[in-house]
Write a protein that holds these residues in place. Structure first.
Motif, mmCIF file in Angstrom:
data_model
loop_
_atom_site.group_PDB
_atom_site.id
_atom_site.type_symbol
_atom_site.label_atom_id
_atom_site.label_comp_id
_atom_site.label_asym_id
_atom_site.label_seq_id
_atom_site.Cartn_x
_atom_site.Cartn_y
_atom_site.Cartn_z
ATOM 1 N N LEU A 49 21.592 20.372 36.482
ATOM 2 C CA LEU A 49 20.226 20.494 35.973
ATOM 3 C C LEU A 49 20.021 21.885 35.382
ATOM 4 C CD1 LEU A 49 17.514 18.774 36.187
ATOM 5 C CD2 LEU A 49 16.939 20.346 38.049
ATOM 6 N N CYS A 50 19.634 21.912 34.146
ATOM 7 C CA CYS A 50 19.328 23.197 33.511
ATOM 8 C C CYS A 50 17.855 23.520 33.740
ATOM 9 C CB CYS A 50 19.626 23.126 32.014
ATOM 10 S SG CYS A 50 19.269 24.665 31.146
ATOM 11 N N ILE A 51 17.592 24.758 34.153
ATOM 12 C CA ILE A 51 16.214 25.143 34.502
ATOM 13 C C ILE A 51 15.305 25.205 33.267
ATOM 14 C CG2 ILE A 51 16.634 27.639 34.357
ATOM 15 C CD1 ILE A 51 14.812 27.860 36.891
ATOM 16 N N HIS A 52 15.897 25.277 32.085
ATOM 17 C CA HIS A 52 15.075 25.381 30.869
ATOM 18 C C HIS A 52 14.302 24.084 30.588
ATOM 19 C CE1 HIS A 52 14.869 25.597 26.226
ATOM 20 N NE2 HIS A 52 13.798 26.197 26.734
ATOM 21 N N ARG A 53 15.023 22.975 30.361
ATOM 22 C CA ARG A 53 14.349 21.709 30.060
ATOM 23 C C ARG A 53 14.996 20.528 30.770
ATOM 24 N NH1 ARG A 53 10.873 24.395 29.198
ATOM 25 N NH2 ARG A 53 9.520 24.674 27.376
ATOM 26 N N GLY A 54 15.684 20.822 31.867
ATOM 27 C CA GLY A 54 16.177 19.727 32.701
ATOM 28 C C GLY A 54 17.360 18.951 32.154
ATOM 29 N N ALA A 55 18.065 19.520 31.207
ATOM 30 C CA ALA A 55 19.239 18.811 30.673
ATOM 31 C C ALA A 55 20.354 18.796 31.723
ATOM 32 C CB ALA A 55 19.726 19.491 29.395
ATOM 33 N N ALA A 56 21.262 17.831 31.575
ATOM 34 C CA ALA A 56 22.407 17.748 32.484
ATOM 35 C C ALA A 56 23.494 18.711 32.009
ATOM 36 C CB ALA A 56 22.951 16.324 32.525
ATOM 37 N N VAL A 68 28.058 26.050 29.401
ATOM 38 C CA VAL A 68 27.056 26.136 28.332
ATOM 39 C C VAL A 68 26.242 24.846 28.314
ATOM 40 C CG1 VAL A 68 26.702 26.527 25.874
ATOM 41 C CG2 VAL A 68 28.703 27.514 27.010
ATOM 42 N N CYS A 69 24.934 24.989 28.419
ATOM 43 C CA CYS A 69 24.052 23.813 28.425
ATOM 44 C C CYS A 69 24.120 23.098 27.072
ATOM 45 C CB CYS A 69 22.611 24.235 28.736
ATOM 46 S SG CYS A 69 21.468 22.819 28.745
ATOM 47 N N PRO A 70 24.152 21.751 27.086
ATOM 48 C CA PRO A 70 24.303 21.004 25.830
ATOM 49 C C PRO A 70 23.049 21.027 24.953
ATOM 50 C CG PRO A 70 23.864 19.491 27.628
ATOM 51 C CD PRO A 70 24.064 20.854 28.254
ATOM 52 N N TYR A 71 21.891 21.414 25.543
ATOM 53 C CA TYR A 71 20.628 21.257 24.811
ATOM 54 C C TYR A 71 20.297 22.489 23.960
ATOM 55 C CZ TYR A 71 15.979 19.028 24.319
ATOM 56 O OH TYR A 71 14.845 18.419 23.854
ATOM 57 N N HIS A 72 20.251 23.697 24.565
ATOM 58 C CA HIS A 72 19.927 24.904 23.804
ATOM 59 C C HIS A 72 20.963 26.006 23.997
ATOM 60 C CE1 HIS A 72 16.174 22.764 24.932
ATOM 61 N NE2 HIS A 72 15.919 22.884 23.630
ATOM 62 N N ALA A 73 22.103 25.616 24.592
ATOM 63 C CA ALA A 73 23.267 26.506 24.684
ATOM 64 C C ALA A 73 23.066 27.758 25.549
ATOM 65 C CB ALA A 73 23.770 26.871 23.289
ATOM 66 N N TRP A 74 22.198 27.669 26.537
ATOM 67 C CA TRP A 74 22.153 28.769 27.498
ATOM 68 C C TRP A 74 23.503 28.810 28.216
ATOM 69 C CZ3 TRP A 74 16.883 29.260 30.541
ATOM 70 C CH2 TRP A 74 15.829 29.271 29.614
ATOM 71 N N GLU A 75 23.960 30.000 28.507
ATOM 72 C CA GLU A 75 25.288 30.138 29.123
ATOM 73 C C GLU A 75 25.173 30.644 30.559
ATOM 74 O OE1 GLU A 75 28.066 32.353 26.726
ATOM 75 O OE2 GLU A 75 27.409 31.328 24.883
#
Ligand code: FES
Ligand code: CO
Length: 324
Positions: A49-56, A68-75
């Protein structure tokens, strides 16, 4: 996450080592979705779970040792800290709350183990994998629609061998189980050697007695060693079960041999799959689904001593998941 303090604080099997390559993977453990990934420092497990927008996070990739998150590429680095947010203007600090939830994770015995409470207890011993005396073959995954304690107890059940696995691991003419004890010694719980008459235990076509010693290692990890007294060869099977959610479990194993089997890894796992497919309909239809820890609830025989010891062990530890 499924509530069971004992299990949350234990190492539970998540997957095989070979399942985690360069891409992160999603694993469901105790009703919790995990992202498991590998970088140059080892294998790591995050809440998926990514804390930004809940992406897997498991849909992302590993780059520069970061997940790296698939949605906005936070690392995120392996400690779970977010180290890069591409949308932030240069020089702006990364918010302190930008973190992934990290679980304890180790790679051992060909598997990835996760501790959901974040503890690092010592893992159970498996000496067959320490030296070079044994050939070890990884088995599984095998999905089962049952709770782990029923699956584990089936593996510890001596009496079914000559019934469910008749012609494979026992014969209809030899269903009697001789008296044996379960020993509690030096923190170990293991049975005496139990004689089992098998139609062809070593592939020579010769029916004979072999001797099984069962041992309970952890709530969802047990083993037995089969010994052939004629040539003193040993085969061990370790069974470990992942509680996926309320309904489903996934079984894995290690098959260890100190002798030449004449079989390929594929042939060995195919045989084990066949044996397991004989147990599966039994285990998936047992009622109640929860293993009764109250010994008055089902009717045990003296030959069920290993199962009884397992039930007592779960009761003493206070395992809740899959027990009644
Ligand atoms: Fe993960 Fe936006 S949801 S970076
Ligand atoms: Co069986």
């Amino acid at each position: 996450m499924l509530q069971d303090k004992v299990l949350q604080e234990d190492w539970l099997v998540a997957c095989r080592s070979t399942d985690v390559k360069e891409k992160p993977i999603q694993i469901m453990l105790m009703g919790e979705r995990l992202a498991i990934f590998r970088n140059s420092k080892g294998v790591h497990a995050f809440k998926d779970l990514c804390i930004h927008r809940g992406a897997a996070l498991s849909l992302g990739e590993v780059k520069n040792d970061c997940l790296v998150c698939p949605y906005h590429a936070w690392e995120y680095d392996e400690s779970g800290d977010c180290v890069k947010i591409p949308q932030l203007p240069e020089g702006k600090p990364i918010p302190k709350k930008a973190k992934a939830v990290r679980y304890a994770c180790i790679e051992k015995y060909g598997f990835i183990w996760v501790n959901l409470a974040g503890n690092h207890p010592e893992i159970f011993p498996y000496p067959e994998m320490d030296g070079t005396e044994f050939r070890n073959v990884i088995w599984g995954p095998q999905e089962v629609q049952a709770k782990p304690p029923r699956i584990i107890e089936n593996f510890l059940d001596v009496g079914h061998l000559a019934v469910v696995h008749q012609g494979y691991l026992g014969t209809e003419t030899h269903r009697e189980i001789e008296n044996y004890k379960v020993n509690h010694k030096d923190g170990r719980i293991y049975s005496d050697e139990i004689a089992i008459f098998q139609p062809d235990p070593d592939g020579s076509g010769q029916a004979k007695y072999v001797y099984y010693t069962y041992e309970i290692l952890r709530p969802f990890t047990v083993r037995f060693t089969k010994r052939d007294r004629e040539n003193d060869t040993l085969m061990t099977i370790l069974l470990t079960v992942r509680p996926v959610d309320e309904e489903m479990s996934i079984a894995y194993g290690i098959l260890s041999f100190n002798y030449e089997t004449g079989l390929s890894d594929e042939e060995i796992t195919a045989f084990q799959d066949e044996i397991f497919s004989q147990d599966k309909p039994i285990v998936q239809n047992q009622k109640p689904e929860e293993l009764p820890l109250d010994l008055q609830v089902e009717l045990s025989l003296v030959s069920d001593r290993v199962s009884i010891a397992y039930r007592q062990y779960l009761k003493e530890l206070g395992v809740v998941l899959g027990t009644a």
